[in-house]
Design an enzyme around this catalytic site. Structure first.
Site, PDB file in Angstrom:
ATOM      1  NE  ARG A  63     -24.832  47.487  44.912  1.00 27.23           N
ATOM      2  CZ  ARG A  63     -23.851  48.017  44.229  1.00 27.23           C
ATOM      3  NH1 ARG A  63     -22.970  48.805  44.827  1.00 27.23           N
ATOM      4  NH2 ARG A  63     -23.715  47.757  42.944  1.00 27.23           N
ATOM      5  CB  ALA A  75     -22.994  47.600  37.476  1.00 30.81           C
ATOM      6  CD  GLU A  91     -16.268  48.285  37.207  1.00 31.43           C
ATOM      7  OE1 GLU A  91     -16.546  47.357  38.003  1.00 31.43           O
ATOM      8  OE2 GLU A  91     -15.585  49.266  37.544  1.00 31.43           O
ATOM      9  CD  GLU A  95     -18.579  44.227  39.421  1.00 33.24           C
ATOM     10  OE1 GLU A  95     -19.652  43.670  39.062  1.00 33.24           O
ATOM     11  OE2 GLU A  95     -18.531  45.390  39.872  1.00 33.24           O
ATOM     12  CD  GLU A 139     -16.019  45.372  43.015  1.00 34.65           C
ATOM     13  OE1 GLU A 139     -16.974  45.762  42.336  1.00 34.65           O
ATOM     14  OE2 GLU A 139     -14.852  45.312  42.564  1.00 34.65           O
TER      15      GLU A 139
END
Length: 178
Positions: A63, A75, A91, A95, A139
């Site tokens: 992050r 999320a 999501e 993920e 991601e």
């Protein structure tokens, strides 16, 4: 006492890909004027997914604002006008590869109501089946399964610091008596 503030004018300050910032002039309940800087955000979703052994799916990802890797629930950001439930299912699958057989709401969270209009919708997913993941190009994350009671302990000890994860885990602990 009346607490509502009336917007008198609004000025766009920044118009980014995710965030939109404006500066509003408001009339306070006492008639005086003040400024409010507001971050407009389309909102987000998070999913507490529990497998058949009552283990929660967590993702670890870097992050940038904190310059560290955080462990949190799967999320994602909503697109403006997108159905939150559909986004949460998407999501979770993208993920973790998980697809829920049972899916229910855990409510909403206002993460920073002093300056941001973001609303995070929290969900509980159970009866999971698994397929492949489908991460966004930018991601990068790792997925782990953590026994739910261990996750609660990690929340209470401060090891988990992500607000949406904390709220969803503690709410599920109380509601489901897990």
């Amino acid at each position: 006492m009346e607490l509502t503030e009336k917007t008198l004018s609004s000025e766009k300050i920044f118009d980014g890909r995710i965030l939109h910032i404006r500066r509003d002039t408001v009339q306070l309940p006492n008639g005086a004027q003040a400024f409010r800087e507001v971050v407009d955000h389309p909102g987000g979703v998070c999913v507490l997914a529990l497998d058949g052994e009552n283990r929660a799916l967590l993702v670890s990802q870097f992050r940038y604002p904190y310059q560290e890797v955080l462990r949190e629930l799967p999320a994602g950001k909503l697109e403006y006008g997108e159905d939150p439930r559909e986004a949460a299912v998407r999501e979770l699958r993208e993920e973790t590869g998980a697809v829920p057989g049972a899916f229910s709401s855990l409510g909403e969270l206002y993460p920073s109501p002093g300056y941001c209009g973001e609303i995070i919708r929290m969900y509980l997913a159970r009866d999971l089946s698994f397929g492949s993941t489908d991460l966004d190009e930018d991601e990068f994350l790792n997925v782990e399964r953590v026994p739910f009671d261990t996750l609660v302990e990690q929340v209470l000890s401060g090891e988990i610091r992500d607000a949406k994860t904390i709220a969803a885990v503690l709410k599920a602990k109380l509601l489901l008596k897990l």
